[in-house]
Design an enzyme around this catalytic site. Structure first.
Site, PDB file in Angstrom:
ATOM      1  CB  SER A 178      10.058  -0.082  -1.149  1.00 20.71           C
ATOM      2  OG  SER A 178       9.418   0.229   0.073  1.00 20.71           O
TER       3      SER A 178
ATOM      4  CE  LYS B 126       8.951   2.350  -3.407  1.00 24.35           C
ATOM      5  NZ  LYS B 126       8.954   3.708  -3.206  1.00 24.35           N
TER       6      LYS B 126
ATOM      7  CG  HIS C  75       5.436  -0.370  -2.085  1.00 23.00           C
ATOM      8  ND1 HIS C  75       5.754   0.834  -1.481  1.00 23.00           N
ATOM      9  CD2 HIS C  75       5.849  -1.329  -1.222  1.00 23.00           C
ATOM     10  CE1 HIS C  75       6.330   0.601  -0.313  1.00 23.00           C
ATOM     11  NE2 HIS C  75       6.400  -0.703  -0.134  1.00 23.00           N
ATOM     12  CG  ASN C  76       5.452   4.595  -2.641  1.00 23.76           C
ATOM     13  OD1 ASN C  76       5.987   3.501  -2.476  1.00 23.76           O
ATOM     14  ND2 ASN C  76       6.112   5.723  -2.571  1.00 23.76           N
TER      15      ASN C  76
ATOM     16  CD  GLU D  50       4.785   4.208   1.819  1.00 27.86           C
ATOM     17  OE1 GLU D  50       5.598   3.412   1.298  1.00 27.86           O
ATOM     18  OE2 GLU D  50       5.001   5.436   1.871  1.00 27.86           O
TER      19      GLU D  50
HETATM   20  C1  6PG Z   1       9.465   3.481   0.368  1.00 32.82           C
HETATM   21  C2  6PG Z   1       8.707   4.751   0.593  1.00 32.82           C
HETATM   22  C3  6PG Z   1       9.484   5.897   0.037  1.00 32.82           C
HETATM   23  C4  6PG Z   1       9.056   7.245   0.565  1.00 32.82           C
HETATM   24  C5  6PG Z   1       7.696   7.638   0.129  1.00 32.82           C
HETATM   25  C6  6PG Z   1       7.086   8.686   1.016  1.00 32.82           C
HETATM   26  O1  6PG Z   1       8.863   2.600  -0.209  1.00 32.82           O
HETATM   27  O2  6PG Z   1      10.612   3.396   0.766  1.00 32.82           O
HETATM   28  O3  6PG Z   1       7.461   4.665  -0.011  1.00 32.82           O
HETATM   29  O4  6PG Z   1       9.453   5.784  -1.360  1.00 32.82           O
HETATM   30  O5  6PG Z   1       9.150   7.236   1.945  1.00 32.82           O
HETATM   31  O6  6PG Z   1       7.842   8.169  -1.162  1.00 32.82           O
HETATM   32  O7  6PG Z   1       6.035   9.179   0.313  1.00 32.82           O
HETATM   33  P1  6PG Z   1       5.262  10.483   0.675  1.00 32.82           P
HETATM   34  O8  6PG Z   1       6.261  11.583   0.950  1.00 32.82           O
HETATM   35  O9  6PG Z   1       4.453  10.752  -0.532  1.00 32.82           O
HETATM   36  O10 6PG Z   1       4.481  10.150   1.905  1.00 32.82           O
END
Ligand code: 6PG
Length: 474
Positions: free
Chosen positions: A134, A188, A191-192, A195
């Site tokens: 990430s 991960k 994490h998302n 996010e």
């Molecule tokens: C990270 C982000 C990366 C990406 C996301 C965006 O941890 O670096 O999460 O993996 O920016 O996948 O996700 P979406 O396109 O689903 O918003």
């Protein structure tokens, strides 16, 4: 190609933005790395921009040359699009690699795919690991957070490289081994999911400030900037401030007034929600955030809704302490969101028998990744104290929730009264309310289930289960 000076310690396939930046990061940290891309023009372009680091890069034009340039036992990082491309790349590499060679999938894989690939690797070789990376482009280049999954001895072989290229928090690498097979990719994914919820809650308080208090984008940017100096200090608050304060160079208007309100998604947030439902663990704030992205995508439906019902009444009274109360509401929402995320990881760890050291996960999220924030340091201490306890009950967070709960409640109630949607914060509040209620309303559900299906229930006054109500005979 296999002459001594071309021998590389590690290889990387896939020179897209993330892969290219990761390769440069590896080279900059002193490791000699072989690179390969399906289209060799991309490899040429990549090398042309590599500058001083070109000396540590070994560009290759065929997969055979790529493999030959690697020092055995070989380690190959894949940075290709998640899904079929990964399977295709593994299939292409398999005949060229030995059983002790190692493939490391560093993309945003679905952890079920990683589990499957780990099983296939155990049967057919070569060895396989899945790592979550990430931090976006900048993280890949200058230090991402790395969530390791796979066999421990495989991690031991490449861990020193992954730690070296990772972000550091007070000199501690933001890279760690978390468990077997898909453990790294599951973390991960969560994490998302976090996010998504973190971003959504920020968007919700932005909405209250914009539509409720009538504040300008710049004023809102200033608020986020102030918050970034306090308990909410985080990358996402920081960039929200920057996004809010940036003007569109073409029109001079705030960028936020130019950006269409239709959010994209690649799927990892959705996977988190799916996983939470499958594992039977509550992640309602994350689920709400995923649902809002889906609703945001239905722009025409939303416009038709507004035409049918009229815009929601919006203006809210902005009192002296309103902005502080919003900050407090966001703190409470954030604690709940992380409690749910860590709860989900804990459940997956039980299900799969994975190590999943929660304090370690909080530690490697303190820097490099998108959800990095000051609060993660407190979370790692709380989880080190007791990883199996709901984060809400750790003394530090329990006290914080006691301080901020009323603000969250008032904010959600006021927003609802003014027609301002705050679904993630509202989900967080409901979770909090249910999880602090010793006597819930699920007795009614049990009564209903027993009534129509004789499913049985437990009684409050006796041990055991399988009791039935007197309604069965009508
Ligand atoms: C990270 C982000 C990366 C990406 C996301 C965006 O941890 O670096 O999460 O993996 O920016 O996948 O996700 P979406 O396109 O689903 O918003």
């Amino acid at each position: 190609m296999s002459s001594k000076d071309t021998v590389a310690e590690i290889g990387l396939i896939g020179l897209g933005t993330m892969g290219g930046n990761l390769a440069l990061n590896i080279a900059e940290n002193g490791f000699r790395i072989a690179v390969f891309n399906r289209t060799s023009e991309k490899t040429d372009q990549f090398m042309a921009k590599a500058g001083d680091l070109a000396d540590r890069l070994v560009p290759t034009k065929t997969l055979e040359d790529f493999v030959a340039s690697l020092q055995p036992p070989r380690a190959v990082i894949l940075m290709v699009p998640a899904g079929e491309a990964v399977d295709a790349q593994i299939a292409a590499l398999r005949p060229l690699l030995g059983d002790e060679d190692l493939i490391i999938d560093a993309g945003n894989a679905n952890y079920h795919d990683t589990n499957r690939r780990a099983e296939e690797a155990a049967e057919k070789g070569p060895r396989f690991m899945g790592i979550g990376v990430s931090g976006g482009e900048e993280g890949a280049r200058f230090g991402p957070s790395i969530m390791g999954g796979g066999a421990r001895d495989a991690w031991n072989r490449v861990g020193h490289i992954l730690e070296a290229i990772s972000a550091k928090y007070e000199d501690v690498p933001c890279a760690a081994y978390l468990g077997e097979a898909g453990a790294g990719h599951l973390v991960k994914t969560v994490h998302n999911g976090i996010e998504y919820a973190d971003m959504q809650m920020i968007a919700e308080v932005y909405g209250v400030m914009r539509d409720g208090f009538g504040m300008t984008a710049n004023e809102i940017g200033d608020v986020f900037e102030t918050w970034n100096g306090g308990i909410l200090q985080s990358y996402l608050i920081e960039i929200s401030s920057k996004v809010a304060k940036t003007a569109d160079p073409e029109t001079g208007k705030p960028m936020l007034d130019i950006i269409l309100d239709r959010a994209g998604q690649k799927g990892t947030g959705r996977w988190t929600a799916i996983e939470a439902l499958m594992l039977g663990t509550p992640a309602s704030a994350i689920e709400a955030a995923v649902a809002v992205r889906n609703m945001s995508a239905r722009l025409d439906d939303r416009k038709a809704g507004e035409a049918a019902f009229g815009p929601a009444p919006q203006s809210m009274e902005r009192a002296a302490g309103s902005i502080n109360a919003l900050e407090a509401a966001l703190v409470a929402g954030k604690i709940v969101c992380y409690a749910q995320g860590f709860g989900l990881i804990l459940e997956a760890a039980k299900q799969y028998g994975w190590a999943m050291p929660l304090p370690e996960i909080a530690k490697i999220w303190r820097n490099g990744c998108i959800i990095r924030s000051a609060m993660l340091n407190d979370m790692s201490s709380a989880l080190a104290d007791d990883a199996s306890r709901n984060l809400m009950l750790a003394p530090f967070f329990r006290d914080k929730l006691k301080e901020t709960e009323a603000s969250l409640r008032r904010m959600v109630a006021e927003a609802a009264l003014h027609g301002l949607p705050v679904p993630a914060l509202s989900a967080a509040l409901s979770y909090f309310d249910i999880m602090r209620t010793g006597r819930s309303t699920a007795n009614m559900l049990q009564g209903q289930r027993d009534f129509f299906g004789a499913h049985g229930f437990e009684r409050t006054d006796r041990d055991g289960g399988g009791f039935h109500g007197p309604w069965a005979m009508g």
